[in-house]
Motif scaffolding. Structure first.
Motif, PDB file in Angstrom:
ATOM      1  N   ALA A 202       0.805  -1.227   0.000  1.00 15.77           N
ATOM      2  CA  ALA A 202       0.000   0.000   0.000  1.00 15.77           C
ATOM      3  C   ALA A 202       0.836   1.274   0.000  1.00 15.77           C
ATOM      4  CB  ALA A 202      -0.938   0.002   1.205  1.00 15.77           C
ATOM      5  N   ASN A 203       2.162   1.134   0.088  1.00 12.96           N
ATOM      6  CA  ASN A 203       3.059   2.302   0.091  1.00 12.96           C
ATOM      7  C   ASN A 203       2.707   3.309   1.184  1.00 12.96           C
ATOM      8  OD1 ASN A 203       4.567   1.412  -2.199  1.00 12.96           O
ATOM      9  ND2 ASN A 203       2.910   2.117  -3.534  1.00 12.96           N
ATOM     10  N   ILE A 204       2.426   2.794   2.375  1.00 10.28           N
ATOM     11  CA  ILE A 204       2.175   3.659   3.532  1.00 10.28           C
ATOM     12  C   ILE A 204       3.523   4.172   4.042  1.00 10.28           C
ATOM     13  CG2 ILE A 204       1.206   3.748   5.868  1.00 10.28           C
ATOM     14  CD1 ILE A 204      -0.909   3.264   3.764  1.00 10.28           C
ATOM     15  N   PRO A 205       3.641   5.473   4.382  1.00 12.74           N
ATOM     16  CA  PRO A 205       4.902   6.008   4.918  1.00 12.74           C
ATOM     17  C   PRO A 205       5.413   5.207   6.108  1.00 12.74           C
ATOM     18  CG  PRO A 205       3.372   7.794   4.436  1.00 12.74           C
ATOM     19  CD  PRO A 205       2.612   6.517   4.232  1.00 12.74           C
ATOM     20  N   ALA A 206       6.715   5.130   6.235  1.00  7.10           N
ATOM     21  CA  ALA A 206       7.357   4.289   7.252  1.00  7.10           C
ATOM     22  C   ALA A 206       6.896   4.630   8.671  1.00  7.10           C
ATOM     23  CB  ALA A 206       8.871   4.413   7.146  1.00  7.10           C
ATOM     24  N   THR A 207       6.749   5.925   8.968  1.00  2.30           N
ATOM     25  CA  THR A 207       6.340   6.324  10.329  1.00  2.30           C
ATOM     26  C   THR A 207       4.929   5.823  10.636  1.00  2.30           C
ATOM     27  OG1 THR A 207       5.641   8.457   9.408  1.00  2.30           O
ATOM     28  CG2 THR A 207       7.827   8.349  10.436  1.00  2.30           C
ATOM     29  N   GLU A 208       4.055   5.886   9.646  1.00  2.60           N
ATOM     30  CA  GLU A 208       2.691   5.399   9.849  1.00  2.60           C
ATOM     31  C   GLU A 208       2.674   3.872   9.961  1.00  2.60           C
ATOM     32  OE1 GLU A 208      -0.442   6.942   7.345  1.00  2.60           O
ATOM     33  OE2 GLU A 208       0.711   8.759   6.930  1.00  2.60           O
ATOM     34  N   GLN A 209       3.508   3.221   9.178  1.00  2.00           N
ATOM     35  CA  GLN A 209       3.594   1.765   9.247  1.00  2.00           C
ATOM     36  C   GLN A 209       3.997   1.307  10.641  1.00  2.00           C
ATOM     37  OE1 GLN A 209       5.428  -0.726   6.321  1.00  2.00           O
ATOM     38  NE2 GLN A 209       5.177   0.771   4.665  1.00  2.00           N
TER      39      GLN A 209
END
Length: 578
Positions: A202-209
């Motif tokens: 889903a290409n979620i930003p690393a911080t959100e992941q």
């Protein structure tokens, strides 16, 4: 089984009644406005149900199972009950009369479940929320990033949800406790693994992941804690899984919505079993010389039938040809329906045969998945299980069960003119009520009815082999009713169930044992097949008598389907009205 029932909800849609002058477009009458606000409130109070039928506004909501949420639910239901009482059903058009009945039944059923049945106290499997999380990940109704975020937001309430679940459970059923443990253990990978895999795609930003994966750990811990709590639960005098006569009768009334009582359907099934055995005996005697020459026939009727069935069952597809055989059968069914003028098949609504998706996998076989009421333009899929990797003996046993005769009957039931055809008709309607509150007995009954209708009209060239196998198939519906009623209102045990199914319904041992488990963790649903079949057959006979020389099978079939997935007893009122 909960997932199976959810699957039924996912495939049910509804048709408008064009031939009898009812609505073809949603009108803004007072009752139509009431229906819409009823649906809006239903989804607000049942977000998981909403997601399952394609309404995704509440995907991120997880309602806590406590006294407060039940009180809120009861308040909503009673307010709807009061509003419904303000309408005179006799003044409503035919389509809305059925909707009135469906809403009324839903209201009464919901109140009964909360106030009387109280399954939330004794059925730990009712707290299994993992299936809905899997649905969010696996169904492509929205871009993956959006679905992942809904999943993440919904997880927030998982610890509190299971904390409340532990407070609600009192004296649980042993079999349902085991089912809950099995389901939560087996489904944990949806939270623990599948979500993480989706995050990467889903290409979620690393911080959100990072925050999302932290919530995964908390959720997994809560589910594991609940599972362990169930394992450790001290319950010296557990509630029986058997409902008993009173609860069963009420549940049958609300779930099946038949003109008959549960006892009447059971009695009818017992008579039907005797009749089917007599027909199978006559066919087996007829076939004996063809397959066994002059060798002596078994003196025992059931042994004779069993031996002939076993002999016919060796004719089946190869494991690698299971799906292609189904694909070849479907156009043949379409041609036959057209040739015999049984009902109209819409050529613009193709049926897509596909390998069963991984998240649906369980056992090989076939099922039909139709677009829900909020996605009427979607594809209808004929899902075919794969036998790849099966041990040779297991695959052979399965293919003998679904031999060349049974596989054709399966295709009639699941596809043409069974479930798929009924769903195509159903999708023509503007009424969401019939789609949401669709009657499973009508849907399953139609599929069983079409099997016999096809053979009655010469499908299979009237070969006694085909008729014998259909009677075996029909015994499933009949014996499902017998065992479910006998188990839940009486004392029928596992050995008696297995004996009934293997000796009198000619099923395999593993299949019979699986049915015992199903009966011990569900109730009433197993009666829907025979009940619907009987009621539709009875209605057709009455309609034929009413119409006299003007009767045409095609006209009956299309008129019947035009009322949608409604209880047969209400369709009967309208079709037999003067």
């Amino acid at each position: 089984m909960k997932n199976y029932l959810l699957g039924i909800l996912l495939v049910l849609t509804i048709v408008g009644c064009k031939k009898d002058g009812t609505q073809t477009q949603e009108e803004s009458s007072p009752f139509d406005k009431f229906k819409q606000q009823f649906i809006d409130g239903l989804w607000k109070h049942n977000p998981d149900w909403a997601s399952s039928v394609g309404y995704h506004q509440y995907d991120s909501v997880l309602v806590l199972p406590n006294d407060a949420s039940r009180a809120d639910q009861v308040a909503f239901i009673k307010s709807q009950q009061s509003q419904l009482a303000g309408f005179d059903i006799k003044k409503l058009p035919a389509a809305n009369q059925i909707d009135y009945h469906l809403i009324q039944n839903q209201i009464q059923s919901s109140l009964w479940q909360i106030d009387t049945l109280k399954a939330y106290q004794w059925d730990p499997s009712s707290y299994n929320i993992i299936g809905n999380f899997a649905f969010i990940l696996n169904e492509n109704y929205a871009p993956l990033p959006k679905r992942v975020k809904s999943f993440y937001e919904k997880m927030a309430n998982i610890p509190a949800y299971y904390a409340e679940a532990k407070k609600q459970i009192k004296n649980p059923v042993v079999e349902l406790t085991s089912l809950a443990i099995e389901q939560h253990t087996g489904g944990l990978s949806v939270i623990e693994k599948d979500f993480a895999d989706s995050l990467k795609k889903a290409n979620i930003p690393a911080t959100e992941q990072k925050a999302m994966l932290a919530r995964v750990k908390t959720s997994v811990a809560a589910i594991n804690n609940f599972t362990q709590w169930l394992k450790d639960l001290k319950n010296p005098t557990p509630r029986s899984f058997r409902l008993g006569k009173d609860l069963y009768a009420k549940k049958f009334k609300y779930d099946i919505q038949s003109a008959y009582s549960a006892k009447q359907i059971y009695d009818s099934a017992m008579v039907r079993k005797k009749y089917v055995h007599s027909q199978m005996f006559n066919l087996s005697k007829q076939l004996w010389p063809k397959y066994f020459g002059k060798s002596n026939m078994p003196a025992d009727t059931l042994q004779l039938i069993s031996k002939v069935i076993d002999t016919l069952s060796v004719k089946h597809a190869k494991p690698e040809d299971f799906q292609s055989t189904i694909e070849k059968t479907l156009p043949q069914l379409v041609d036959f329906v057209k040739q015999k003028n049984l009902l109209y098949i819409d050529p613009t609504k193709p049926l897509v045969v596909r390998k069963e998706p991984g998240y649906m996998a369980g056992v090989a076989g076939a099922s039909c998945s139709s677009p829900g009421p909020y996605d009427k333009g979607g594809n209808t899929y004929f899902n075919v299980g794969s036998l790849a990797g099966w041990p040779k003996e297991k695959a052979e046993s399965y293919l003998r069960e679904y031999n060349q005769y049974m596989l054709q009957i399966l295709c009639i039931h699941e596809a043409i003119p069974g479930h798929y055809t009924q769903m195509v008709y159903a999708n023509q309607s503007p009424s969401l009520i019939k789609a949401i509150l669709a009657n499973g007995a009508m849907v399953e009954g139609w599929a069983v009815y079409t099997e016999q209708m096809m053979l009655d009209n010469g499908y299979g060239n009237n070969e006694p082999e085909m008729w014998l196998m259909w009677y075996k198939w029909n015994l499933r519906s009949v014996c499902n009713t017998i065992l479910d009623y006998s188990v839940h209102t009486g004392t029928m045990n596992r050995d008696e169930v297995v004996k009934l199914l293997t000796k009198e319904a000619f099923q395999q041992q593993a299949e019979a044992e699986g049915k015992w488990k199903r009966a011990s963790v569900t109730s009433v649903q197993l009666t829907s097949y025979y009940t619907g079949y009987k009621e539709i057959t009875d209605l057709r006979n009455a309609y034929k008598k009413k119409m006299g020389s003007a009767y045409k099978l095609k006209e009956f079939n299309e008129k019947f389907l035009s009322y949608g997935s409604a209880p047969v007893k209400y369709i009967k009122e309208l079709m037999l009205a003067k």
